[in-house]
Every structure is written in C-alpha cells, then in structure tokens.
Motif scaffolding. Sequence first.
Motif, PDB file in Angstrom:
ATOM      1  N   ILE A   9       0.873  -1.170   0.000  1.00  0.00           N
ATOM      2  CA  ILE A   9       0.000   0.000   0.000  1.00  0.00           C
ATOM      3  C   ILE A   9       0.909   1.218   0.000  1.00  0.00           C
ATOM      4  N   THR A  10       1.012   1.909  -1.129  1.00  0.00           N
ATOM      5  CA  THR A  10       2.027   2.942  -1.313  1.00  0.00           C
ATOM      6  C   THR A  10       1.600   3.919  -2.393  1.00  0.00           C
ATOM      7  N   ASP A  11       2.342   5.043  -2.470  1.00  0.00           N
ATOM      8  CA  ASP A  11       2.100   5.991  -3.556  1.00  0.00           C
ATOM      9  C   ASP A  11       2.933   5.657  -4.794  1.00  0.00           C
ATOM     10  N   GLY A  12       3.707   4.590  -4.702  1.00  0.00           N
ATOM     11  CA  GLY A  12       4.465   4.134  -5.861  1.00  0.00           C
ATOM     12  C   GLY A  12       5.820   4.784  -6.033  1.00  0.00           C
ATOM     13  N   VAL A  13       6.153   5.788  -5.210  1.00  0.00           N
ATOM     14  CA  VAL A  13       7.448   6.467  -5.327  1.00  0.00           C
ATOM     15  C   VAL A  13       8.429   5.724  -4.414  1.00  0.00           C
ATOM     16  N   VAL A  14       9.181   4.813  -5.024  1.00  0.00           N
ATOM     17  CA  VAL A  14      10.092   3.926  -4.300  1.00  0.00           C
ATOM     18  C   VAL A  14      11.511   4.214  -4.771  1.00  0.00           C
TER      19      VAL A  14
ATOM     20  N   ALA B 193       5.658  -1.105 -11.787  1.00  0.00           N
ATOM     21  CA  ALA B 193       4.982  -1.901 -12.806  1.00  0.00           C
ATOM     22  C   ALA B 193       5.799  -3.125 -13.248  1.00  0.00           C
ATOM     23  N   PRO B 194       7.119  -3.026 -13.499  1.00  0.00           N
ATOM     24  CA  PRO B 194       7.854  -4.223 -13.937  1.00  0.00           C
ATOM     25  C   PRO B 194       7.799  -5.362 -12.921  1.00  0.00           C
ATOM     26  N   ALA B 195       7.945  -5.046 -11.638  1.00  0.00           N
ATOM     27  CA  ALA B 195       7.906  -6.099 -10.609  1.00  0.00           C
ATOM     28  C   ALA B 195       6.522  -6.712 -10.520  1.00  0.00           C
ATOM     29  N   VAL B 196       5.476  -5.899 -10.686  1.00  0.00           N
ATOM     30  CA  VAL B 196       4.102  -6.405 -10.628  1.00  0.00           C
ATOM     31  C   VAL B 196       3.818  -7.305 -11.830  1.00  0.00           C
TER      32      VAL B 196
ATOM     33  N   ASP C  68       9.721  13.923  -5.669  1.00  0.00           N
ATOM     34  CA  ASP C  68       8.671  13.496  -6.597  1.00  0.00           C
ATOM     35  C   ASP C  68       7.447  13.146  -5.759  1.00  0.00           C
ATOM     36  N   THR C  69       6.443  13.980  -5.835  1.00  0.00           N
ATOM     37  CA  THR C  69       5.282  13.832  -4.955  1.00  0.00           C
ATOM     38  C   THR C  69       4.065  13.240  -5.638  1.00  0.00           C
ATOM     39  N   ILE C  70       4.063  13.116  -6.949  1.00  0.00           N
ATOM     40  CA  ILE C  70       2.906  12.588  -7.667  1.00  0.00           C
ATOM     41  C   ILE C  70       2.918  11.060  -7.601  1.00  0.00           C
ATOM     42  N   ALA C  71       1.836  10.481  -7.108  1.00  0.00           N
ATOM     43  CA  ALA C  71       1.734   9.026  -7.056  1.00  0.00           C
ATOM     44  C   ALA C  71       1.810   8.445  -8.471  1.00  0.00           C
ATOM     45  N   THR C  72       2.569   7.356  -8.612  1.00  0.00           N
ATOM     46  CA  THR C  72       2.777   6.799  -9.953  1.00  0.00           C
ATOM     47  C   THR C  72       2.863   5.284  -9.887  1.00  0.00           C
TER      48      THR C  72
END
Length: 701
Positions: free
Chosen positions: A157-162, A623-626, A614-618
């Motif tokens: 559960i994340t905003d995707g900015v890793v 995506a590659p890992a998923v 980078d604050t915009i959830a993405t």
Amino acid sequence: MFPPCLNGWGSDAMNEVLINPLVPLPVILLAGAICALLLAFALWRGLSGVWLRALASACVLSAMANPSLQRETREPLNDIVIVALDQSASQDIADRSTQATQALDVIVTAVQARPSTDLRVIDVPDSADDQGTKLMSSLSQILAEEPRARVAGIVAITDGVVHDLSVTPDFPAPFHVLLTGRAQDWDRKLTVQDAPAFAILGEEVLLGLRLDDVGAVPNAVANGRAVLDIAIDGGAPRRFEVPVGEDLQLPVTLPHGGMNVLQFSTPELDGELTARNNTSVVQINGVRDRLRVLLVSGEPHAGERTWRNLLKSDSSVDLVHFTILRPPEKQDGVPIDELSLIAFPTRELFLEKIDEFDLIIFDRYKRRGILPTAYIDSIRTYVEQGGAVLIAAGPDFASAVSIYRSPLADVLPARPTARVIEQGYLPQVSELGAKHPVTRGLTGANKGGQPPTWGRWFRQIEVEAERGQVVMTGVDDQPLLVLDRAGEGRVAQLASDQAWLWDRGFEGGGPQLELLRRLAHWMMKEPELEEETLTAEQDGDTLVITRRTLSDDVSDVFVTTPDGAEQTITLSEVAPGQFEAVLEVDEMGLYRLSDGKIDAVKAIGPAAPREFADTIATPDLLAPAVEKTQGGIVPIIDDVPRLRDVRVGRPASGRGWIGLTPRGAYQTTDVVLTSLVPAWLFLLLAAGLSVAAWLREGRRA
C-alpha cells in the motif's frame, strides 16, 4: 519434502511404495545377470520348466529388493499473506495516509476471514540519511524470514514512489500494489541542480536551478512563469519572475565570509500537493581570495617591524606598506618631493583605489601634511561605506597633530585627553570584553579575579570612550581597546603602541598574533566573530541553538520546523555572552529560528527531502515487478479490491479483485515403513517354483 497434498486441510496421510534393498544394489544386479544367463541356457536346452525357473528367480530378486510401503503423516501449514504499509513522509501529503489506513483495514479483514491464512503486516518508514522509501529492502528482509513456499501473496500500500528498485526481490507469489493518491494531483517543485561548496568573496558563482510543474497541472497555472524568492541568511527575500520548466543559471555574489545560507523558494499555489518542495537551501562557504591591507606607519619605531612581519607571515595577505621615513619638519634642505625613497602613489591609493583595500592600519600616524585632508576624508567615507580601519595609537595621538584632529574623528569611538601614561601595567580583558568574540577566551587572560599571565606594557594613551565597546583596559581601568561600528564599516582603536612587547616575548609575551587576527576577522565581518549572532548546529539527532550577545540575558527563540509547527525554546547561559539550548529534531528540512531581533535558518539534510522530490503518485516504477508476477496495480481512491484464489501461473488480478495463490504447504510429522511381503515368503515361493520346475522337467525326461 514431497509434492503438496491438495486433497483438503487438516491432518493427512500419504502412502507410497519404496524399494528398501536388503543387500547393496550391485549385488542384486549381479544376481539378476546370473539368473538371466541361466534362464537363457535353459531356453537353449529347451527345458519345459523355464518359466517356473524365471518365476523362482523373480522371487529371489524381489526378496533381495525388499519392496516396502512408506506411510507419511502430514500436517498442512497456513498460507502467508504479506502486507507492506508505506509510512514515509510522502504518504502524509493530502489524504494519502487516510487512504492507506482504510485500505489496510479492508485487506486485514479479508485475509483474517480466509481459512488457514496468516497475515504479516510491515511498516515502511522514512529511511535514514534521506535515502527515500526503502520498500523493496523491507520486503526482501521479511521474505528472508518467512518460508517462501508458504507465501500466497504480497500487497504493498504505497504511492508508488520507491527509491530502492535495484534490490527488488524475486517474489514467490503475486505482487500487488494498492496505489494511494488521486488522478488530479499536481505539484510545483524547486530543484537546485548545481551549487558549489565554497566561493570567492566578490566573485560571481552560478547556481543551477529549475522550477517544474508536474502532474495534472490546471490550465490556470500552466502559464510558463513563476515567482522565485531569494533570501540570504534568513534576511528579507528578493523576488524575481522566472520561467517554469527551464534550466536557470543564477549569478550570486556572496555578501560575507564564512557560511552563507541561501534560501530559494516559490510561493505555494492553491491546489498543489505540498509546499515542502517549494523551498531549497544552499550553504556556500565564502572565502577571501586575498586580504588586501594598507599599513600606514607614521614613523619608524620598535613595533613597526612587528606589524610588518605579522602581516607578511600570512600568505593570503597582500600588504601595501606606506612609511614616512623623513618628516617634512626636519630641516635638512631636502625638497619635499624627495622625501620618499620612491614616488609613492598616494592619490591612487587613498582616493582612486581605496575601496580595494579590506583593512587600513594607522600605526603611530600623525598629521604632517603628507596626506592632505581630502585623503583623510576619503578614508572616513571608506569606513562609512563598509571599510575597516585600525588605529594603533602612539604618543602623537595625544598631541595637536593627532589623526583624531582630522575628518577621521567622525568615525573614531574614543577621544584622546592629551595625556600619555608612561608606567608598567597589565592589559586586561574588560567585563564586556569577556563576552566579545574578539577578546573572549584569550590565552592567558584574567579570569575569576585572577590577573592575566601575559607580560606588561609601558605606555598608554589616555582616551575617553564616547561610544563603542571597551573590550580591554589598562592603567586604572582606562580604555585600551575600543571597537565600534561606523556606518557600514568598523573601527578599532588600540590606545598603545607597545603590543610588540608580546611579540618579543617580554615577561613571557602574550597572545598578540591571536588578538590581532581576531581583530582583523571581526573587522572583515566574519560571522564567527560577530558579537550578536543566532546560530544552530546539528549534533546527531539534536540541534544546538547558540545565541551570542553582549547583553546579560536573551529572549526565547521561536523555532519553525519543516512541517510548519512552531516551538518556543528557552536558552541558558553556558559562558559569558553565550546562551545555548538543545532541540531534538526528528525531521529533515529547513528550520527557521528567530528571537525577535535576529533571524537564522538551518537545513537538516536537504530543505526538501528526497521524499518530496517526486510527490505525484505513480504506478510506473513498480509496474515491472508487478507484471513479472502477474499481479495488479489498483488505485484505491474509489474502492479497495477484494481477494480471490487463483492457481499458480494464472493472471492474479482483474476488475475489482486481486488474487492469492494457495500454496498447500505441509510438514511431515510421522513416517512408518512396512515390508510388503516378508522375505521368507519370497524364499518359500522361490523354493516351491524351483521344485515344480525340476518335477516338470523330470517327467518329460
């Protein structure tokens, strides 16, 4: 471990036929070969009981192989579902934290409702040293701790900015991302692309900046221009209008030596996600390329060489020494235009290029007509406009030809009384001087009622301090060293010409070099020697706030943290003129300090941490890992997907659902091994078959 048992949960048994030979396998193989040769010979001879002999051989070999029945008792193990909750700073933007908490509650409830399923929830906080969100590192750690054969699914559960995709683990089950944020989110961010660690004072340096609008930028904002505010050391900002989305090269000239804190900011706009990345701080150390000093000696004396040696010993000092060797009142018939050994460019130095000097020292100088009044007036203007003058007074300072009887008197803090005191005395640091950075803690200074340990001086010019700060005293506590500000510049008056005695080591000498260097640096406005300062320095997880002042007490300091919260800090005196307090800090960013008189800023880490770069959830980063695990990325602003079982290798996500793969893992609790037929029974059968073959062949004979 055997292949999974898929016929239901609960205790289960597994039966399997195994070969458990009574003798080594090579012996069985050798016996089989011998039997085959004998049977072949029997066939060649045409014996009628060959088939009985073959059955007898099979019984013997079977007895040696000892076929057995293995019975295992297996205990099924629960599946494991891992849920990683991103709790980094970027998750506090807008309502992402609320979205994540609600999604976690739904997933936890759904997993707990599943039979034979265990849940592992891990938190992914901010990493140390501004390393960003370490989601993959956290997942790698928990996967190393759990049996991979039991993991049925991983949900982040994340905003995707890793920020640690380079350590993405090999997921043993579908990996899903529940994405926080909103599709209409947008933000403006300020980035410093290039900034030097130090710069030469007076020289321009170029800073690389960039303003960007990211996300779903509204039409009202996307006009290509933005406001940029620039402030130095917490002072009043200057405002400029700059283009958005372009690299900017900003020329900056540092105002002073030491650390310069440059703060760049753009105002927060309505609707943008956060203002944390609207500010950036650059700390640049200002250094002087060369210190240009003009030393004006009124006449040769014992201390002149000391001044010259002191200044020439520093390779960073460019010294111009102007010495009057033969005063014009000396009646020896020498024309006045031949009084100097070389033609000295007085007009050029004192009128045209005086602003190029950082410090002017008058050493026992008196008015003799060598420097016209216009030149002295030029020096006064030089001081008022930011220059620095040091007066080392000799007996002539108390006479009618004193430099005080010139336009320079307007900037001098102490007035001579015309008295010259000729007696031995110990220079002492005054009560005020114990607080002033120029004289505080001088080696050998008087302290706690104890006299100083340095040597005596034998001459002092009596002066009356009309303004300024008396930091050292001499005979009968008369002012000896007086410091003052005049306009934008600074002035120091030393009411004696015998500081050279310390340099010569008389009676143990004294800290002449230390004192004069501090004087020069104070006059150069070095921040570490300012008497009224408010500073903050990081010490581990704390911020040490220091207030230097000449007052007896100080006001509370108001601290504004990076998230906008305010705290009031009370300082305590730790040394004369120095007050301190310690503030625990647990957040990176820009801290603002103010006591109502002085403002300061301190950056802990970057002003805008990596979490806010980078604050915009993405979904793009994960995506590659998923996709590799056939998982799904689902925005949760509208609804949280339900859980569904899927078989290994099948797509694990669809409209409104994400899949888990039941693993059917088990552990073996008991194993029982039983022979299928006793060995004696095989041997009995073999004997019977052999006798039957002999009897059959005997009748035919």
